[in-house]
Design an enzyme around this catalytic site. Structure first.
Site, mmCIF file in Angstrom:
data_model
loop_
_atom_site.group_PDB
_atom_site.id
_atom_site.type_symbol
_atom_site.label_atom_id
_atom_site.label_comp_id
_atom_site.label_asym_id
_atom_site.label_seq_id
_atom_site.Cartn_x
_atom_site.Cartn_y
_atom_site.Cartn_z
ATOM 1 N N TYR A 150 34.284 48.901 15.335
ATOM 2 C CA TYR A 150 33.763 48.458 15.762
ATOM 3 C C TYR A 150 32.104 48.106 15.772
ATOM 4 O O TYR A 150 32.018 46.689 15.682
ATOM 5 C CB TYR A 150 33.827 49.314 16.587
ATOM 6 C CG TYR A 150 32.907 49.147 18.767
ATOM 7 C CD1 TYR A 150 33.281 48.138 19.347
ATOM 8 C CD2 TYR A 150 31.429 49.638 18.724
ATOM 9 C CE1 TYR A 150 32.922 48.010 20.410
ATOM 10 C CE2 TYR A 150 30.778 49.300 19.692
ATOM 11 C CZ TYR A 150 31.762 48.200 20.226
ATOM 12 O OH TYR A 150 31.177 48.433 22.122
ATOM 13 N N LYS A 154 30.459 44.722 14.583
ATOM 14 C CA LYS A 154 29.567 44.151 16.022
ATOM 15 C C LYS A 154 28.674 43.373 15.064
ATOM 16 O O LYS A 154 27.595 42.557 15.545
ATOM 17 C CB LYS A 154 29.135 45.100 17.333
ATOM 18 C CG LYS A 154 29.888 45.066 18.032
ATOM 19 C CD LYS A 154 30.482 43.877 18.433
ATOM 20 C CE LYS A 154 31.355 44.395 19.862
ATOM 21 N NZ LYS A 154 31.155 43.601 21.171
ATOM 22 N N ASN A 195 35.414 59.632 32.906
ATOM 23 C CA ASN A 195 36.092 60.919 31.894
ATOM 24 C C ASN A 195 34.891 62.330 33.189
ATOM 25 O O ASN A 195 35.559 62.732 34.108
ATOM 26 C CB ASN A 195 35.409 61.123 31.083
ATOM 27 C CG ASN A 195 36.272 61.027 30.513
ATOM 28 O OD1 ASN A 195 37.347 60.245 30.249
ATOM 29 N ND2 ASN A 195 36.412 61.553 29.202
ATOM 30 N N TYR A 209 31.718 67.070 24.870
ATOM 31 C CA TYR A 209 32.007 67.289 23.855
ATOM 32 C C TYR A 209 31.409 68.303 22.629
ATOM 33 O O TYR A 209 29.917 66.973 23.327
ATOM 34 C CB TYR A 209 32.994 66.146 23.473
ATOM 35 C CG TYR A 209 33.998 65.862 23.521
ATOM 36 C CD1 TYR A 209 34.662 65.634 24.701
ATOM 37 C CD2 TYR A 209 33.886 64.240 23.817
ATOM 38 C CE1 TYR A 209 35.651 65.832 25.412
ATOM 39 C CE2 TYR A 209 34.842 63.375 24.062
ATOM 40 C CZ TYR A 209 36.301 64.048 24.986
ATOM 41 O OH TYR A 209 36.948 63.151 25.286
ATOM 42 N N GLY A 212 26.752 69.420 23.373
ATOM 43 C CA GLY A 212 26.627 68.456 24.421
ATOM 44 C C GLY A 212 24.572 68.331 24.379
ATOM 45 O O GLY A 212 24.232 67.404 24.955
ATOM 46 N N GLN A 214 23.541 66.476 22.397
ATOM 47 C CA GLN A 214 23.640 64.918 22.156
ATOM 48 C C GLN A 214 23.473 64.080 23.102
ATOM 49 O O GLN A 214 23.809 64.284 24.160
ATOM 50 C CB GLN A 214 24.873 63.698 21.198
ATOM 51 C CG GLN A 214 26.011 64.432 22.145
ATOM 52 C CD GLN A 214 27.188 65.521 22.466
ATOM 53 O OE1 GLN A 214 26.518 66.086 22.246
ATOM 54 N NE2 GLN A 214 28.304 64.953 21.924
HETATM 55 P P1 NAD Z 1 35.769 46.265 28.883
HETATM 56 O O1 NAD Z 1 36.549 46.887 27.456
HETATM 57 O O2 NAD Z 1 36.218 47.168 30.102
HETATM 58 O O3 NAD Z 1 35.739 44.841 29.042
HETATM 59 C C1 NAD Z 1 36.171 44.028 27.549
HETATM 60 C C2 NAD Z 1 36.961 43.104 27.922
HETATM 61 O O4 NAD Z 1 37.782 42.410 26.875
HETATM 62 C C3 NAD Z 1 38.897 43.361 28.710
HETATM 63 O O5 NAD Z 1 38.850 42.926 29.843
HETATM 64 C C4 NAD Z 1 39.483 43.680 27.434
HETATM 65 O O6 NAD Z 1 40.373 43.037 27.915
HETATM 66 C C5 NAD Z 1 39.113 41.662 26.943
HETATM 67 N N1 NAD Z 1 39.175 41.751 25.143
HETATM 68 C C6 NAD Z 1 39.586 42.405 24.177
HETATM 69 N N2 NAD Z 1 39.815 41.839 23.164
HETATM 70 C C7 NAD Z 1 39.872 40.492 23.457
HETATM 71 C C8 NAD Z 1 40.965 39.878 22.991
HETATM 72 N N3 NAD Z 1 41.245 39.312 21.996
HETATM 73 N N4 NAD Z 1 40.661 38.060 23.931
HETATM 74 C C9 NAD Z 1 40.500 38.088 24.591
HETATM 75 N N5 NAD Z 1 40.219 39.304 25.959
HETATM 76 C C10 NAD Z 1 40.296 40.746 25.216
HETATM 77 O O7 NAD Z 1 34.712 46.498 28.038
HETATM 78 P P2 NAD Z 1 33.176 46.742 28.293
HETATM 79 O O8 NAD Z 1 32.555 47.582 28.521
HETATM 80 O O9 NAD Z 1 33.212 44.975 29.517
HETATM 81 O O10 NAD Z 1 32.721 45.970 27.162
HETATM 82 C C11 NAD Z 1 32.542 44.201 27.219
HETATM 83 C C12 NAD Z 1 31.201 43.955 25.688
HETATM 84 O O11 NAD Z 1 29.985 44.603 26.099
HETATM 85 C C13 NAD Z 1 31.528 43.997 24.089
HETATM 86 O O12 NAD Z 1 32.146 43.074 23.694
HETATM 87 C C14 NAD Z 1 31.215 45.533 24.297
HETATM 88 O O13 NAD Z 1 31.575 45.352 22.640
HETATM 89 C C15 NAD Z 1 30.288 45.419 24.778
HETATM 90 N N6 NAD Z 1 29.036 46.652 24.840
HETATM 91 C C16 NAD Z 1 29.547 47.245 25.941
HETATM 92 C C17 NAD Z 1 28.497 47.885 26.393
HETATM 93 C C18 NAD Z 1 28.715 49.684 27.802
HETATM 94 O O14 NAD Z 1 28.391 50.301 28.117
HETATM 95 N N7 NAD Z 1 29.826 48.979 28.496
HETATM 96 C C19 NAD Z 1 27.807 48.922 25.199
HETATM 97 C C20 NAD Z 1 27.413 48.224 24.621
HETATM 98 C C21 NAD Z 1 28.503 46.925 23.893
HETATM 99 N N1 UDP Z 2 31.693 62.492 25.530
HETATM 100 C C1 UDP Z 2 32.241 63.650 25.800
HETATM 101 N N2 UDP Z 2 32.783 64.042 27.022
HETATM 102 C C2 UDP Z 2 34.350 63.296 27.585
HETATM 103 C C3 UDP Z 2 33.910 62.305 26.586
HETATM 104 C C4 UDP Z 2 32.186 61.637 26.250
HETATM 105 O O1 UDP Z 2 31.284 64.939 25.998
HETATM 106 O O2 UDP Z 2 34.691 63.382 28.523
HETATM 107 C C5 UDP Z 2 30.812 62.778 24.504
HETATM 108 C C6 UDP Z 2 30.436 61.916 23.551
HETATM 109 O O3 UDP Z 2 30.732 62.616 22.653
HETATM 110 C C7 UDP Z 2 29.133 61.107 23.529
HETATM 111 C C8 UDP Z 2 28.866 60.444 24.487
HETATM 112 O O4 UDP Z 2 29.577 61.442 25.300
HETATM 113 O O5 UDP Z 2 28.477 62.150 22.574
HETATM 114 C C9 UDP Z 2 29.582 58.740 25.604
HETATM 115 O O6 UDP Z 2 30.688 58.973 24.848
HETATM 116 P P1 UDP Z 2 31.125 57.431 25.102
HETATM 117 O O7 UDP Z 2 32.231 57.642 25.176
HETATM 118 O O8 UDP Z 2 30.521 57.424 26.603
HETATM 119 O O9 UDP Z 2 30.256 56.685 24.486
HETATM 120 P P2 UDP Z 2 29.417 56.613 23.107
HETATM 121 O O10 UDP Z 2 28.088 56.474 23.742
HETATM 122 O O11 UDP Z 2 29.703 57.609 22.115
HETATM 123 O O12 UDP Z 2 29.458 55.153 22.275
#
Ligand code: NAD
Ligand code: UDP
Length: 319
Positions: A150, A154, A195, A209, A212, A214
């Site tokens: 990942y 990115k 979760n 996890y 806690g 972090q």
């Molecule tokens: P999400 O899993 O809800 O959404 C991702 C979407 O992309 C899904 O609908 C999935 O089906 C689609 N997808 C994945 N691979 C694909 C492909 N090859 N072709 C077409 N569609 C595809 O996740 P999200 O939280 O909405 O994340 C969206 C974007 O934001 C991602 O790029 C993620 O890396 C980025 N992001 C999210 C967060 C967050 O906190 N939610 C934080 C940092 C970055």
């Molecule tokens: N985490 C936790 N319990 C859970 C799921 C996640 O304590 O049931 C912790 C995880 O170890 C991390 C933080 O919560 O330190 C955030 O995790 P998340 O999977 O939301 O995404 P991250 O911020 O690591 O990308």
């Protein structure tokens, strides 16, 4: 504007489609449903401003008609290996969405001379040695670590985006998104917010996890989408952090959710479930977002949780 949004059936992508349509724009949503759900865009069916194309962005993308903006959000996003939707269980798809998907979406932007916005992540900073994280920080990432499919996808996506900007003169932008929560998060993708909320609603102890200690900084989805929309319509090319700088330990976060839901079951520490390379601290420095976009988050954690919890309650009732 007519915008292509990849990952449109996901958590953030679907909120983005709604916002663009609300602003009067047309949207072509693209998704292959690998982690998203048709439920997230069902309300847009029949809307003349919305066209959906089911497609994997790792393959060549063709969009009929003129496109003015391309927003690349398609990628698995959860690090949790206990969920089949976590990116460690979809490693090749994750690398392809970040690498080939970014190449293909940049190709669309180039063909249409469109504005481009890449959804990057705080994960490009890795387990950071600088705190809070500014956009100038290069990060602390293991290229072969357990989260590398990942993080490095990115990082490559950012490099490719800047290359298209410099070499092909494409009008690109990059948002580095920090932990965001809200309605339409997948219940079973293993991220901490779904979760904890569903454990609290079931009256179970919350699975913390490690010890806690972090930290994370949680941004409510409406705040995030506002920042991303401002970035889209700006002329900014360099990466911008968007997230909430209010930092909280995971232990305190669990206690907050238990308090808001009214769950008496407490927490259970699960040291073995802490991921390798789990960042110990994470908080955005949002100085650039304030300066360039005049943006800062407005919604406090407890308010955002109050808006999010009914969604999970309803989904659990239906499950
Ligand atoms: P999400 O899993 O809800 O959404 C991702 C979407 O992309 C899904 O609908 C999935 O089906 C689609 N997808 C994945 N691979 C694909 C492909 N090859 N072709 C077409 N569609 C595809 O996740 P999200 O939280 O909405 O994340 C969206 C974007 O934001 C991602 O790029 C993620 O890396 C980025 N992001 C999210 C967060 C967050 O906190 N939610 C934080 C940092 C970055
Ligand atoms: N985490 C936790 N319990 C859970 C799921 C996640 O304590 O049931 C912790 C995880 O170890 C991390 C933080 O919560 O330190 C955030 O995790 P998340 O999977 O939301 O995404 P991250 O911020 O690591 O990308």
């Amino acid at each position: 504007m007519r915008a292509l949004v990849t990952g449109a059936a996901g958590f953030l992508g679907s909120h983005l489609c709604d916002r663009l349509i609300k602003e009067g724009h047309s949207v072509v949503g693209m998704d292959n449903f690998i982690t998203g759900s048709p439920d997230n865009i069902a309300h847009l069916a029949g809307n003349s401003k919305f066209l959906f194309i089911r497609h994997d962005v790792a393959n060549f993308i063709f969009v009929p008609g003129k496109i003015d903006a391309v927003m690349h959000f398609a990628s698995p996003a959860s690090p949790n290996p206990t969920s089949p939707y976590g990116y460690t269980n979809l490693p090749i798809q994750t690398m392809k969405a970040g690498a080939l998907g970014t190449h293909n979406t940049l190709g669309v932007a180039r063909a249409h001379q469109a504005r481009y916005l890449l959804a990057s992540t705080s994960e490009i900073y890795g387990d950071p040695l600088e705190h809070p994280q500014k956009e100038t920080y290069w990060g602390h990432v293991d290229p072969i670590g357990v989260r590398s499919m990942y993080d490095e996808a990115k990082r490559f996506a950012e490099a490719l985006t800047m290359t298209y900007h410099h070499y092909h003169n494409i009008n690109t932008s990059i948002v580095r998104i920090f932990n965001t929560y809200g309605t339409r998060m997948r219940l079973d993708d293993g991220r901490v917010v779904p979760n904890f909320i569903q454990q609290a609603l079931r009256g179970e102890p919350l699975t913390v996890y490690g010890d806690g200690s972090q930290t994370r900084s949680f941004c409510y989805v409406d705040d995030l989408i506002e920042g991303i929309y401002r970035l889209l319509i700006s002329n900014e090319h360099l990466p911008v952090n968007i997230g909430n700088p209010a930092e909280i330990s995971i232990l305190e976060f669990a206690e907050t959710i238990n308090r808001v839901v009214g769950n008496p079951a407490g927490i259970i520490k699960q040291p073995d479930l802490r991921l390798g390379d789990d960042p110990q601290r994470r908080r955005p420095d949002i100085t650039r977002a304030k300066e360039v976009l005049d943006w800062e988050p407005k919604i406090a954690l407890e308010v955002g949780l109050q808006r999010t919890i009914p969604y999970f309650r309803e989904k659990l009732g239906a499950a």
